[in-house]
Structures are given as structure tokens and as C-alpha cells.
Motif scaffolding. Sequence first.
Motif: not given
Length: 287
Positions: A90-113
Motif C-alpha cells: 500500500t505504501a507504493f500503490s497509494e503513492a502511485l494512484l494518488e500521484k504523490r511521493r512515497v513516504r520514506r517511513f511508510e516504506v521503512l515500516l513496510g520493510l519491517l513487515v
Amino acid sequence: LLAATALLGELISIPAAAVVIWRTLFAALGAAVCVGLIGRRSLWPGRANALSLLGIGMIVGVHWFCFFEAVKVANISICLAGLAASPLFTAFSEALLEKRRVRRFEVLLGLLVLAGVATIAGAIKRQDLLGFGIALVSAFLAAVFPVLNRRLVTAGGDPLTMVTWEMAGAYLAALLLLPKFGGMSSLFAWKDLDWLWILILSFACTVFAHSFHIRLLQHLSAYTMNLAISFEPLYGIIAAALLFGEYKQLTPMYYVGLSSILLSNIIHPVCVRLTRSPVAEMDTRPS
């Protein structure tokens, strides 16, 4: 309620595609009754919205098929652990579909997942890897439809009307999958209390829970929703342990992986608070 869907999927004896067909058929009818007869509102959302909702519903239908298939191929705990990877997607799909930058902390938390998911994959038996892989596909699809739903509901869409049309789309998707996964005869191969579990699945876990999920998207991002929903494994796994004794099949490393997934849920709201600007804070306070 969402965690209960996995338990009900274990209890229902018919194949995954047949489960989705009955679930979506009853849910579409139930939501339509709520909108048209009880609420006395129009069920027609407009041609463009109707087509969008049917398309989103087909994504939901394939997501649910993969979800129930993972339960039947592996077990509840492994299915739910795979589904917990949805925040990373979702960190990537939401940024892509809403045309905004990927939030760094969301990716980091996603990597923890993702680390938790990898730990779980290494801890489960080889014969369960297929079920885990199917659950990851389900998680990927779960990262797409909430973003699309959020667009429609924030534009003024009625949640129950959206559920009606989306369940019709999910029903169509399940019909397309049925010939390859179960066949028409499986639709009527009900046993014991299958009818009761399917009704609970359709009305409590779909009409109510899905419409409430859409309603919450008016106030929360799809990422926040999916991160909160990744607590679903905790509820489902505890219930599966109590009802089906699944803890006997799982190693300590499985729980290490699950813990890292749950940790990301605890850290996320802290990160949101720290990255929110003081002006944004003032704007969100009630006057």
C-alpha cells in the motif's frame, strides 16, 4: 470481523470460488435491500461510477478468492501472516494512484513487515509455501482496492451503494474462477452448518464490515487502514489457536516474524505524529 472471515473460511467446506460466489451474492442483495427498501435511496450511482465500482469489485473478488484459497491450501495462521504484508504494497500503490511521493517511513515500516514475512516464510513447512504465496497475492490486491475506494467515497459515494455494486463485481469475478476452481457442482456441496457460516460471512463480515471500512476511508488513508488491519493476524491466530489448535503446527520463528509485523503497527502512528507539521496539527483540532 475481518479476522473472523478466515475462521469462517476454515469452517465452510465448499471450495474458495464457491465461498466467494455465495458471500458476494448474499451481500449484494443485502446491501441493495438496505439502500433501496430501508434507506429508500437510489441504487444507481451513475454510469461511470457503476463501471468503476464493478471493476473494484472484481479486484475484491479475486482478493477474497486468494484469501480463502490460502486458508484451504495452508491454514488460517499462514494465510493471515501473508495478508499482513499489505501495508508494504500500500505504501507504493497509494503513492502511485494518488500521484504523490512515497513516504520514506511508510516504506521503512513496510520493510519491517517484509522482514517479518520473510521470517515466517522461512519458518513454515515447504508444503505450506504455496498457501503463503497465494496469501501474498491477496495482500497485493488488498493494497489496491482501498485506495480506489477512498477516491470514490471522498467524492461523495454512499458506502452501502458502493458495497452493492462492488459485490456484484466480485460475484462476476468468482463466477469466472469457478469452472477452474471447484466447478458448478461445488456450489451446492454444502455440509452441516455451511449455510449459517456463509450467512454470517455475507452480512456481518461483508455488508457491515466492508461498508464500515469504506466509511472509515473518508477519514483515514488507505495505508493507515491497511496497517491497522494487519492486526488481523493477531486476532485470527489467537482464535485459530483456541478453536483449531494451530499453534501446534507453528515454530517460534513464526511468532518472531509476526511480532515484527505487529511492531510496525505500533510505530506507524508515532511516525505520523512526528512528521505532521504544526500547521497541519492546528488545522485538525476542533474549533
